[in-house]
Design a protein around this motif. Structure first.
Motif, mmCIF file in Angstrom:
data_model
loop_
_atom_site.group_PDB
_atom_site.id
_atom_site.type_symbol
_atom_site.label_atom_id
_atom_site.label_comp_id
_atom_site.label_asym_id
_atom_site.label_seq_id
_atom_site.Cartn_x
_atom_site.Cartn_y
_atom_site.Cartn_z
ATOM 1 N N ASP A 65 0.848 -1.187 0.000
ATOM 2 C CA ASP A 65 0.000 0.000 0.000
ATOM 3 C C ASP A 65 0.887 1.243 0.000
ATOM 4 O O ASP A 65 2.114 1.151 -0.060
ATOM 5 C CB ASP A 65 -0.983 -0.007 1.174
ATOM 6 C CG ASP A 65 -0.294 -0.029 2.536
ATOM 7 O OD1 ASP A 65 0.916 0.301 2.620
ATOM 8 O OD2 ASP A 65 -0.963 -0.345 3.525
ATOM 9 N N SER A 89 -4.746 -0.169 -5.754
ATOM 10 C CA SER A 89 -5.430 1.008 -5.212
ATOM 11 C C SER A 89 -4.505 2.214 -5.349
ATOM 12 O O SER A 89 -3.312 2.058 -5.596
ATOM 13 C CB SER A 89 -5.785 0.785 -3.740
ATOM 14 O OG SER A 89 -6.687 -0.298 -3.621
ATOM 15 N N TYR A 115 -7.517 6.732 -8.227
ATOM 16 C CA TYR A 115 -8.525 5.671 -8.185
ATOM 17 C C TYR A 115 -7.828 4.331 -8.436
ATOM 18 O O TYR A 115 -6.683 4.280 -8.895
ATOM 19 C CB TYR A 115 -9.610 5.915 -9.246
ATOM 20 C CG TYR A 115 -9.065 6.242 -10.615
ATOM 21 C CD1 TYR A 115 -8.727 5.241 -11.527
ATOM 22 C CD2 TYR A 115 -8.840 7.559 -10.994
ATOM 23 C CE1 TYR A 115 -8.206 5.544 -12.765
ATOM 24 C CE2 TYR A 115 -8.313 7.869 -12.241
ATOM 25 C CZ TYR A 115 -8.004 6.857 -13.122
ATOM 26 O OH TYR A 115 -7.482 7.163 -14.357
ATOM 27 N N SER A 116 -8.523 3.232 -8.130
ATOM 28 C CA SER A 116 -7.958 1.901 -8.350
ATOM 29 C C SER A 116 -7.791 1.640 -9.841
ATOM 30 O O SER A 116 -8.624 2.052 -10.651
ATOM 31 C CB SER A 116 -8.858 0.825 -7.739
ATOM 32 O OG SER A 116 -8.844 0.925 -6.343
#
Length: 176
Positions: A42, A66, A160-161
């Motif tokens: 992440d 993500s 955005y993903s």
């Protein structure tokens, strides 16, 4: 008395065996296939998914990142060339990546696996368009770089993903 000493000796021996086995247990949480895997991190650098990869000419899989997530491949040891990147389509040619998506590709080089000492061979920011579906970077001749191991990093710079088909390859031709 002898029976009591045997129990104490058995207890001490059991503790020694238990202590000797602890390092084996503590490092057995991830079992990569054939020692090869990729990870998705992440934005803070935490591993959110481990991707098993067989050791073949190239890795080819659809991944969703993500915002801020990174796909980081295993460090490969090519003898001729190394290429890393993504397709904006799946294996059937169906568009899976939204036009306007922005991703950053990086190929790193190193003389050791893991740890520090990685140097960026190259970085490229890719803006997905309707006219282009193939985005790759990598050295054509790894012998000229002076480094032994190569890995790729794909970072989602969009808000955005983004879904892409990640491809990692070595010693071959970039797939079409």
């Amino acid at each position: 008395m002898v029976k009591g000493m045997k129990k104490i000796l058995s207890l001490i021996l059991a503790c020694v065996l238990c202590a000797a086995a602890m390092p084996v247990v503590s490092f057995a949480d991830i079992q990569p296939a054939a020692g090869i895997f990729g990870v998705i991190t992440d934005a803070e650098g935490n591993i959110v998914e481990v991707l098993l990869m067989p050791r073949t000419t190239y890795y080819n899989s659809v991944c969703t990142l993500s915002p801020g997530d990174k796909f980081i491949s295993y460090q490969y040891e090519p003898s001729e060339n190394f290429f890393f990147g993504f397709f904006a389509t799946d294996e059937n040619g169906v568009k899976i990546t939204a036009n306007g998506s922005q991703l950053k590709e990086t190929v790193e080089m190193s003389n050791t696996i893991g740890g520090d000492g990685r140097k960026a061979w190259g970085t490229k920011t890719c803006n997905v368009t309707a006219n282009q579906n193939k985005y790759f970077i990598g050295p054509d001749n790894v012998k000229n770089t002076g480094y032994k191991y190569y890995n790729g990093i794909l970072e989602n710079k969009s808000s955005y993903s983004v879904t892409v088909r990640v491809v990692v390859g070595m010693d071959g031709i970039v797939p079409s």
